[in-house]
Design an enzyme around this catalytic site. Sequence first.
Site, short mmCIF file in Angstrom:
data_model
loop_
_atom_site.label_atom_id
_atom_site.label_comp_id
_atom_site.label_asym_id
_atom_site.label_seq_id
_atom_site.Cartn_x
_atom_site.Cartn_y
_atom_site.Cartn_z
N TYR A 18 -61.64 40.96 -6.42
CA TYR A 18 -62.50 39.87 -5.94
C TYR A 18 -62.47 39.78 -4.42
CZ TYR A 18 -63.34 38.51 -10.71
OH TYR A 18 -63.75 38.52 -12.02
N TYR A 146 -60.76 32.84 -19.60
CA TYR A 146 -60.86 34.10 -18.85
C TYR A 146 -60.44 35.24 -19.77
CZ TYR A 146 -60.31 37.92 -15.67
OH TYR A 146 -60.43 39.16 -15.09
N ASP A 247 -56.46 36.10 -27.33
CA ASP A 247 -56.22 36.90 -26.13
C ASP A 247 -54.88 36.47 -25.55
OD1 ASP A 247 -56.08 37.93 -23.59
OD2 ASP A 247 -58.13 37.41 -23.01
N LYS A 276 -51.12 43.28 -19.78
CA LYS A 276 -50.30 42.79 -18.65
C LYS A 276 -48.82 43.17 -18.78
CE LYS A 276 -53.23 39.72 -16.20
NZ LYS A 276 -54.43 39.10 -16.75
C1 LIG Z 1 -55.77 39.59 -17.00
C2 LIG Z 1 -56.42 39.13 -18.23
C3 LIG Z 1 -57.42 39.90 -18.86
C4 LIG Z 1 -57.95 41.19 -18.27
O1 LIG Z 1 -56.98 42.17 -18.18
P1 LIG Z 1 -57.20 43.41 -17.14
O2 LIG Z 1 -56.02 44.27 -17.39
O3 LIG Z 1 -57.23 42.81 -15.77
O4 LIG Z 1 -58.48 44.05 -17.51
C5 LIG Z 1 -57.95 39.42 -20.03
N1 LIG Z 1 -57.53 38.25 -20.58
C6 LIG Z 1 -56.58 37.51 -20.01
C7 LIG Z 1 -56.13 36.24 -20.68
C8 LIG Z 1 -55.99 37.90 -18.81
O5 LIG Z 1 -55.07 37.14 -18.23
#
Ligand SMILES: *Cc1c(COP(=O)(O)O)cnc(C)c1O
Length: 429
Positions: A18, A146, A247, A276
């Site tokens: 960003y 997100y 997620d 992550k």
């Molecule tokens: C960081 C994140 C993503 C995206 O992961 P990337 O490895 O950056 O593509 C998706 N969902 C959540 C909740 C995140 O924190």
Amino acid sequence: MQLEQLIALDREIVWHPYSAIGADLPIYAVESAQGVRLRLCDGRELIDGMSSWWCAIHGYNHPKMNAALQRQMASMSHVMFGGLTHQPAVELAETLVAITPEPLQSVFFADSGSVSVEVAMKMAIQYWHAKGKREKQHFLALRRGYHGDTFGAMSVCDPITGMHSLFSETLTQQFFVESPACHFGKPCTAKDIAPLADSLKQNHEKIAALILEPIVQGAGGMRFYSADYLRQARALCDQYGVLLILDEIATGFGRTGKLFACEHAGISPDILCLGKSLTGGYMTLAATLASREISGTISQGDPGLFMHGPTFMANPLACSAALASLQLLHESPWQKNIARLQQGLEQGLAPCRHFKHVAEVRVLGAIGVVEMKESVDMKDIQPRFVEAGVWARPFGKLVYLMPPFVMESEDLEILTKAVVEVVNSISPS
Ligand SMILES: *Cc1c(COP(=O)(O)O)cnc(C)c1O
């Protein structure tokens, strides 16, 4: 390369997350990282309050992680996954199936969190397609959510902060409901759940899945919501024949005090996204887990295949890093560490509650958030943290910490003191 030259060249030709090319914002070159410290090229050392965006839970340059990667590299760094398999992938899949909620039995390895979300969305659509429900091609998501930056993932991110207007012609329109207003630790009333219940009632025939971040809405606002909301969301999905995608890319692997945040609610999803901290911050790797019902239905339906396959799928180095990271987590007193960090964050950030320009201070597990009333000025605030000897990366109105799990209490105290001082110093007079 001289440091000035490196910075100048970076500004001229390299995008950052960003960012704008040629932006007049501070940027710091890192020479190395060890334990919970980043060492800058100019010799300064910073205590890391970010875990490199949720990832580096064991700290940096960990001897056991390094050894695992070196061992793997000596046999093979990569091999294609079409028609071939290997021990690190199978062992990691077995481990993930064992530690995640029971219905999740099939593992798809992806290269980043965003891709694992794309995969989850495609699985949901293919599942309903195989069941003959071809109109179920849309998703229901929460505002302030997100889920990543690729198009599918972006379509379920908050429409405002995700800048949907910019991509309106290309982006799939999804269904959204208000972000949960019921806080963590509090009940979820009929009024709190009503927007979700109403949308499902109205739109369920078009909805393949509800996607949400359990308990913690991360990059969309660092908000912690009621476990009861999550329980009710699960029940509503079952009632209306809608899949639940969780997620846990940010929350997975202990950050909130449970191994997975859905454990706060005692529920399990149909599809789970992990990423992550999966590799302890060493390599990019993500995974999408699905129930046997989903993987079986997709595999037996038309076209009889799941339609996705990244080139670097199940990269052996990344899988080995993940196995080593999970082993370290398993051997460590991580629950105790998180409880200690939670207490340290609570105590350390508490003084911010008295500042007039602070809206709220909240802590859950090893996540500490100071929400300001106004957006912070990055150009001003970033150097203040570096001068205080810590690495924090605020965004919008949020100054927040998510330290590595292994951080000692003394270092955490330096970190929280720096936040209190910097937040105080930007007080509007
Ligand atoms: C960081 C994140 C993503 C995206 O992961 P990337 O490895 O950056 O593509 C998706 N969902 C959540 C909740 C995140 O924190």
